[in-house]
Design a protein around this motif. Structure first.
Motif, PDB file in Angstrom:
ATOM      1  N   GLU A 206       0.848  -1.191   0.000  1.00  0.00           N
ATOM      2  CA  GLU A 206       0.000   0.000   0.000  1.00  0.00           C
ATOM      3  C   GLU A 206       0.885   1.243   0.000  1.00  0.00           C
ATOM      4  OE1 GLU A 206      -3.162   0.220  -0.287  1.00  0.00           O
ATOM      5  OE2 GLU A 206      -4.005  -1.740   0.277  1.00  0.00           O
ATOM      6  N   LEU A 207       0.274   2.378  -0.323  1.00  0.00           N
ATOM      7  CA  LEU A 207       1.017   3.630  -0.445  1.00  0.00           C
ATOM      8  C   LEU A 207       1.786   3.971   0.830  1.00  0.00           C
ATOM      9  CD1 LEU A 207       1.669   6.181  -2.103  1.00  0.00           C
ATOM     10  CD2 LEU A 207      -0.436   7.196  -1.214  1.00  0.00           C
ATOM     11  N   HIS A 208       1.152   3.813   1.983  1.00  0.00           N
ATOM     12  CA  HIS A 208       1.784   4.204   3.243  1.00  0.00           C
ATOM     13  C   HIS A 208       2.961   3.296   3.618  1.00  0.00           C
ATOM     14  CE1 HIS A 208       0.186   0.799   5.590  1.00  0.00           C
ATOM     15  NE2 HIS A 208      -0.898   0.908   4.830  1.00  0.00           N
ATOM     16  N   ALA A 209       3.028   2.099   2.987  1.00  0.00           N
ATOM     17  CA  ALA A 209       4.085   1.141   3.338  1.00  0.00           C
ATOM     18  C   ALA A 209       5.246   1.139   2.344  1.00  0.00           C
ATOM     19  CB  ALA A 209       3.495  -0.262   3.437  1.00  0.00           C
ATOM     20  N   LEU A 210       5.196   1.992   1.334  1.00  0.00           N
ATOM     21  CA  LEU A 210       6.267   2.028   0.325  1.00  0.00           C
ATOM     22  C   LEU A 210       7.573   2.517   0.943  1.00  0.00           C
ATOM     23  CD1 LEU A 210       4.346   3.566  -2.727  1.00  0.00           C
ATOM     24  CD2 LEU A 210       5.023   1.181  -2.401  1.00  0.00           C
ATOM     25  N   VAL A 231      14.469   1.056 -11.229  1.00  0.00           N
ATOM     26  CA  VAL A 231      13.318   1.891 -10.892  1.00  0.00           C
ATOM     27  C   VAL A 231      12.342   1.100 -10.029  1.00  0.00           C
ATOM     28  CG1 VAL A 231      13.545   3.234 -13.012  1.00  0.00           C
ATOM     29  CG2 VAL A 231      12.020   1.266 -12.977  1.00  0.00           C
ATOM     30  N   ASP A 232      11.521   1.815  -9.294  1.00  0.00           N
ATOM     31  CA  ASP A 232      10.567   1.193  -8.378  1.00  0.00           C
ATOM     32  C   ASP A 232       9.140   1.377  -8.875  1.00  0.00           C
ATOM     33  OD1 ASP A 232      12.375   0.448  -6.040  1.00  0.00           O
ATOM     34  OD2 ASP A 232      12.846   2.585  -6.281  1.00  0.00           O
ATOM     35  N   TYR A 242      -1.120   1.676  -9.053  1.00  0.00           N
ATOM     36  CA  TYR A 242      -1.983   2.770  -8.610  1.00  0.00           C
ATOM     37  C   TYR A 242      -1.240   4.111  -8.683  1.00  0.00           C
ATOM     38  CZ  TYR A 242       0.440   1.745  -4.168  1.00  0.00           C
ATOM     39  OH  TYR A 242       1.375   1.504  -3.196  1.00  0.00           O
ATOM     40  N   PRO A 243      -1.978   5.220  -8.826  1.00  0.00           N
ATOM     41  CA  PRO A 243      -1.356   6.547  -8.951  1.00  0.00           C
ATOM     42  C   PRO A 243      -0.570   6.931  -7.700  1.00  0.00           C
ATOM     43  CG  PRO A 243      -3.668   6.615  -9.611  1.00  0.00           C
ATOM     44  CD  PRO A 243      -3.453   5.284  -8.951  1.00  0.00           C
ATOM     45  N   CYS A 244       0.692   7.268  -7.899  1.00  0.00           N
ATOM     46  CA  CYS A 244       1.535   7.747  -6.802  1.00  0.00           C
ATOM     47  C   CYS A 244       2.800   8.348  -7.405  1.00  0.00           C
ATOM     48  CB  CYS A 244       1.892   6.620  -5.830  1.00  0.00           C
ATOM     49  SG  CYS A 244       2.901   5.315  -6.546  1.00  0.00           S
ATOM     50  N   ASP A 245       3.531   9.083  -6.597  1.00  0.00           N
ATOM     51  CA  ASP A 245       4.735   9.762  -7.073  1.00  0.00           C
ATOM     52  C   ASP A 245       5.788   8.757  -7.555  1.00  0.00           C
ATOM     53  OD1 ASP A 245       6.257  12.268  -7.373  1.00  0.00           O
ATOM     54  OD2 ASP A 245       7.554  11.419  -5.834  1.00  0.00           O
TER      55      ASP A 245
END
Length: 261
Positions: A206-210, A231-232, A242-245
């Motif tokens: 999940e986003l918070h665990a990246l 790259v990650d 999913y959309p993220c930086d």
């Protein structure tokens, strides 16, 4: 999301793309021929107008202006002015058509360019996640390439990285399942590491665990240093990429990699 794309399925996709390119190219050619016919017609009109203008000038040369002919001269001058105006309009129309032909040429050249061929390889990954990642990355990367570089993309999945031509980009997929360094080393086990190779580290989180730091900054082996990049990608089975930086930056990096090889 679809499963593993076989060579035959890729060839079918490429064949369909080529047929579409041929259709668009033929349409552009027909439009160009139509414009050429229009230009020829307008050129003939301009030539005729020039002849009429010269005829009027010739008449004036041998018919000096007098008090009795002032009215006729005024009418002739008005006709000359009208001819000049028509010539100006024709010139502007021809210029617009020539610019349109130039745009069509550029469009045709762009369409006729072959799509970038990219190879993708994975050694030992969870097959369910592997198929989902490959399918998702192909779709999103293809769309990103067309949107940012106006260029098509053809991805060929391979089980033998040694068979990939050295002048073609190779993307190696690697799921970060345990220790990052061990996972990447295992992914590169059968790969000849060079500047035409990039590793994509898949973070099934999940986003918070990246991870807060890029994998590339944590890897220092000779193999990794010889690659174009590491790259990650953030990926979840039920969300996909999913959309993220992290994903936005990696898509740009992968696009630059593909275009540089």
């Amino acid at each position: 999301m679809g499963g593993f794309f076989s060579r035959q399925e890729n060839e079918i996709q490429i064949s369909m793309r080529l047929r579409e390119v041929e259709r668009i190219t033929n349409s552009i050619s027909e439009r160009q021929h139509s414009i050429n016919r229009y230009i020829k017609s307008q050129s003939e009109d301009i030539e005729q107008l020039n002849k009429e203008k010269e005829s009027v000038r010739e008449w004036l040369r041998y018919n000096p202006v007098s008090h009795d002919t002032c009215r006729d001269c005024k009418a002739l001058q008005e006709e000359i002015d009208s001819l000049k105006h028509q010539l100006k309009d024709k010139d502007e129309q021809l210029k617009e058509k020539e610019e349109e032909i130039e745009r069509l040429h550029e469009q045709k050249e762009g369409i006729n360019q072959e799509p970038f061929l990219v190879y993708m390889y994975t050694s030992s990954m969870n097959e369910k996640i592997s198929s989902a990642v490959r399918s998702e990355l192909e779709a999103i990367l293809s769309g990103h390439m067309e949107a940012t570089r106006d260029k098509g993309l053809a991805i060929q999945f391979t089980q033998d990285p040694q068979s990939v031509p050295p002048n073609k980009p190779l993307i190696v997929l690697c799921i970060n399942a345990s220790r990052l360094g061990t996972d990447v080393e295992q992914a590169l086990q059968n790969v000849t590491c060079c500047r035409s190779v990039t590793v994509v580290v898949i973070h099934h989180k999940e986003l918070h665990a990246l991870p807060p730091q890029a994998s590339e900054k944590l890897l220092h082996s000779d193999k990794v240093q010889s690659l174009y990049a590491v790259v990650d990608i953030a990926f979840l089975t039920h969300k996909g990429m999913y959309p993220c930086d992290m994903n936005n930056k990696s898509l740009d990096r992968l696009t630059n990699f593909i275009c540089s090889v």
